[in-house]
Design an enzyme around this catalytic site. Sequence first.
Site, short mmCIF file in Angstrom:
data_model
loop_
_atom_site.label_atom_id
_atom_site.label_comp_id
_atom_site.label_asym_id
_atom_site.label_seq_id
_atom_site.Cartn_x
_atom_site.Cartn_y
_atom_site.Cartn_z
N SER A 111 0.82 -1.21 0.00
CA SER A 111 0.00 0.00 0.00
C SER A 111 0.86 1.27 0.00
CB SER A 111 -0.93 0.00 1.21
OG SER A 111 -0.17 -0.07 2.39
N HIS A 182 7.79 -4.08 11.76
CA HIS A 182 6.63 -3.21 11.68
C HIS A 182 5.98 -3.11 13.07
CE1 HIS A 182 6.96 -3.85 7.28
NE2 HIS A 182 6.56 -2.59 7.28
N ASP A 272 5.81 9.47 12.82
CA ASP A 272 4.48 8.86 12.68
C ASP A 272 4.33 8.17 11.34
OD1 ASP A 272 3.12 9.28 15.03
OD2 ASP A 272 2.26 11.21 14.42
#
Length: 310
Positions: A111, A182, A272
């Site tokens: 993505s 992750h 972020d």
Amino acid sequence: MTYDLTGKRIWVAGHRGMVGGAVVRRLGSEGCKVITAGRDVVDLVDQKAVHDWMKATKPDAIVLAAAKVGGIHANASYPVDFLYENLMIEANILHAAHEADVERLLFLGSSCIYPKFADQPIQEASLLTGVLEPTNEWYAIAKIAGLKLVQAYHKQHGRDWISAMPTNLYGPGDTYDLATSHVLPALLRKFHEAKERGDKEVVVWGTGTPLREFLHCDDLADALVFLLRNYSGNDHINVGSGVEVTIKELAETIAEVVGYDEALTWDTTKPDGTPRKLMDSSRLHALGWNNVRDLKEGIAQTYADWIANG
Ligand code: GDP
């Protein structure tokens, strides 16, 4: 179209990774012969090795799940590894597959190929409409090149090859090294170890506000087998779960699964990344696949697997 997998020889490139491993497990019930080859057998960055191996092996179909992968920190720290290795792996495998006349090929992207500020949920058509998220643009550029190369073989040589773009994944076989992992496996590890040590707080990166969508790798594998059988178009297909949470909600769910009930603090000096990353998977749903497990159940299963198998 329906591509019958029965009796086919299918090479899963990247079988030692989380996605490749899930695809191997899923293909186990399809009556096909799964071919795997570790780095000791064929180094995918080595063009000659890939061509020689493909010529000798001649698979009927390929699921290209091999890639240099990593979380936000690894991506930003090793740009050459992420760009060069992924470009080489894709170019080598696709060209060798063309020369070996491979019937079906499914390329796995991510993505993060979409622009940082793409309209949400992100449609396939958002590709190349804006700037990328800088923390993972190296990986994204390589994956965009890969899906374009698949389209190019489709267009120029009529190859019945396709690409799928999964959302953020988790599940058995993930990376638990805090420097490269992750967020989901990183937090499983952080909370688990904090609980073992009796720590009074766990530090989580960023502000907790970014939104991420999570898909279990076994659900992805199920969708990929579905696409391999049923999809032939030139456009890539998003594979998401529709399950979207903030990093704060994710952290709280993981703490609950692990049984850690002390404080959570936020290290806002850590990036972020992109503010929101939700896929529009309506094309996949329209093709007939929608089979996603509950996030908390998936996390509990993943935690149990990590404790049992490391
Ligand atoms: P991304 O989806 O490409 O941004 O990759 P990540 O899974 O690495 O990060 C997702 C979000 O989780 C980011 O906002 C991170 O700052 C946040 N996050 C919080 N704690 C951690 C951690 O311990 N490791 C990682 N990788 N991300 C974390």
